[in-house]
Write an enzyme that holds these catalytic residues in place. Structure first.
Site, PDB file in Angstrom:
ATOM      1  CB  CYS B 153      -0.923  -0.010   1.219  1.00 30.19           C
ATOM      2  SG  CYS B 153      -1.921   1.486   1.401  1.00 30.19           S
ATOM      3  CB  CYS B 156      -0.427   2.791   3.933  1.00 25.16           C
ATOM      4  SG  CYS B 156      -2.123   2.405   3.541  1.00 25.16           S
ATOM      5  CG  ASP B 157       3.186   1.046   4.139  1.00 33.29           C
ATOM      6  OD1 ASP B 157       2.570   1.490   5.128  1.00 33.29           O
ATOM      7  OD2 ASP B 157       3.078  -0.126   3.746  1.00 33.29           O
TER       8      ASP B 157
END
Lengths: 213, 325
Positions: B153, B156-157
């Site tokens: 993701c 997200c990261d």
């Protein structure tokens, strides 16, 4: 300049409306050598204006050392969410809960105020069975859509048990801590520094990890 | 600073109950996305005894940021749509088990659903709506280093890879979107694509041209991900010359599409070449009393609105089946 535009302000006002009891937000900050402290202070100042049931108390991390010790605050910016009697339930946000994380922040305010979804009996029994001191750290990023779920679950556990403390940790604000726990995907939950998992898990499954500690 | 508020009021009127091992349900719905939740609402409104077993509520929708093609909403956050779906489902006294994946389906006149924690639940019929998951590379190092530099993701990261070197595997829309998100913050992004061209939409390929810290390796495949506590390097192979080289990266984002969650029904219902459950136009599988809906099926176009519609259809077919049995 304010952090919230009119639209967000209205949304937040609406979201905070169902609050039952008062909630006090305690901010630990300092004026120098803390990049995000100023914005976090602004953020809390603005949000506490949006409901008459929200109050803000500001402590200086350097000079109010006894208070920091009392709440177990070891880094800043830190937000401690206290109930209407100013009681501490071990619920903290380390770093500004902006982006998607605004959702876990509003959620715990509502829950702390007394508006919460009832947990099934079997889960409540398991929570009450926890007698060890448990410290949950949930590492997140502000652009992660499902991180708030992981934070809310940890905070809810802390709210229901006097033995559980739960922190949201914004990974970019506390880089050395994130490196220490090898955080390269979020949400990453670390329990007492030994049990850990990446991703979101429902409350029952988080209890599985806690019970292994 | 952005605030992506998506919270509807905390629901205090939920009536869902824990799953009951001693009960024979009319229908058990496996999965937690839009197909499963729509099926649940239809079943409960029909008055049949329904159970709902899922790893998580929301499925892929919960991981989606903005949705602009689910009718009734010009724009809605994925997590917000999930809350609306879940709220509508939980107003019924439906049996609910959350957190454990289905590992086995046993067919027979009475069917059984086995979960990863060993729980077993019985039903007259089953609706499979277990959706898709990220496709894995299946190379050495991938599983061991997931969450330690191997990621799926990017939104997200990405912040965790500020100033670092990363690789993105996959030249489709998701891959290039990930590469763009990462290029804004990483030192260098290397896109690894097995084909001789990128398959992403033109707008995305145009958008990636503005970054000078991006490199594209066409006709390359990943052979191995190396690291101990975290990722240190990725070994890639030139599929034309056969030569291998090592890329010095601290992260690798894998965006090579999705695969259906059908491991638990292999040998029970017919699957197609992609591993999807083959269904007819009324969501029937090859096994009587087992129905399927949503992204896990052979129905083309993986869309929320299609999954929801298929979920409704599967529920009505299942109710029909229960009545006739």
């Amino acid at each position: 300049m304010s952090l919230f535009d009119d639209k967000v302000k209205k949304q937040l006002q609406e979201a905070l409306k169902p609050m039952v009891n008062n909630v006090n937000l305690a901010l630990f900050t300092q004026t120098l050598e803390c990049n995000t402290c100023r914005d976090t202070h602004l953020f809390l100042g603005e949000i506490s204006e949006l409901s008459d049931k929200l109050t803000l108390t500001v402590w200086n991390f350097q000079t109010d050392k006894d208070k920091a010790e009392q709440y177990g605050v070891d880094k800043i910016p830190a937000i401690v969410v206290l109930d209407s009697e100013n009681r501490d339930h071990g619920i903290k946000f380390y770093g500004l809960p902006g982006g998607y994380e605004i959702n876990s922040f509003i959620r715990i305010i509502l829950e702390m105020s007394g508006l919460k979804e009832q947990l099934p009996d079997d889960l409540m029994k398991r929570i009450q069975g926890i007698k060890k001191d448990i410290h949950i750290q949930v590492f997140i990023s502000l652009t992660c859509p499902y991180c708030p779920d992981a934070v809310s679950t940890a905070h809810r556990l802390a709210l229901e048990s006097e033995h559980i403390k739960a922190d949201m940790v914004e990974s970019s604000t506390f880089v050395p801590l994130a490196i220490k726990f090898n955080v390269s995907s979020v949400p990453k939950t670390v329990i007492n520094g030994t049990q850990e998992f990446v991703g979101t898990n429902p409350l029952g499954k988080v209890l599985d990890f806690i019970e292994k500690v | 600073m952005e605030f992506n508020l998506s919270l509807s009021a905390v629901a205090t009127d939920h009536r869902a109950v824990p799953m009951d091992k001693n009960k024979v349900y009319d229908v058990i719905i496996a999965g937690g996305g839009p197909a499963a939740m729509t099926a649940a609402v239809y079943c409960m409104r029909k008055g049949v005894a329904a159970g709902f077993v899922t790893v998580d509520i929301g499925g892929q929708v919960g991981e989606t940021s903005g949705i602009e093609n689910y009718l009734g909403f010009n724009y809605i956050e994925g997590s917000q749509l999930v809350e609306k779906f879940a709220g509508q489902m939980k107003q019924f006294e439906i049996g609910l088990s959350e957190g454990y994946a289905v590992t086995e389906i046993k067919d027979g006149r009475e069917k059984e659903v086995v979960l990863e924690n060993g729980d077993r639940y019985r039903a007259k019929s089953i609706i499979l709506a277990t959706g898709n998951r990220w496709r894995k590379l299946n190379v050495p190092g991938e599983t061991e280093l997931t969450g330690r530099g191997v990621a799926y993701c990017a939104i997200c990261d990405a912040p965790l890879f500020a100033g670092k070197k990363v690789a993105v595997v996959g030249g489709g829309n998701t891959g290039i979107e990930s590469a763009i998100d990462l290029a804004k913050i990483a030192e260098k992004v290397t896109v690894i694509q097995i084909l001789d061209r990128l398959t992403a939409d033109k707008v995305l390929i145009d958008a990636m041209q503005q970054f000078n810290n991006m490199e594209v390796l066409l006709l390359h495949e990943v052979k191995e991900i190396q690291g101990d506590k975290t990722v240190h390097a990725v070994v890639v192979k030139d599929t034309v010359s056969g030569g291998e080289k090592s890329l010095d990266v601290q992260g690798i984002f894998i965006s090579i599409g999705l695969m259906p969650n059908t491991d638990m029904v292999k040998g029970v219902v017919e699957l197609n070449g992609f591993g999807e459950i083959v269904v007819d136009c009324s969501c029937k599988t090859s096994a009587p009393g087992i129905f399927a809906a949503g992204d896990v099926t052979s129905v083309p176009y993986k869309q929320i609105i299609i999954a929801a519609g298929e979920g409704a259809k599967a529920a009505l077919s299942a109710c029909d089946y229960i009545l006739k049995e």
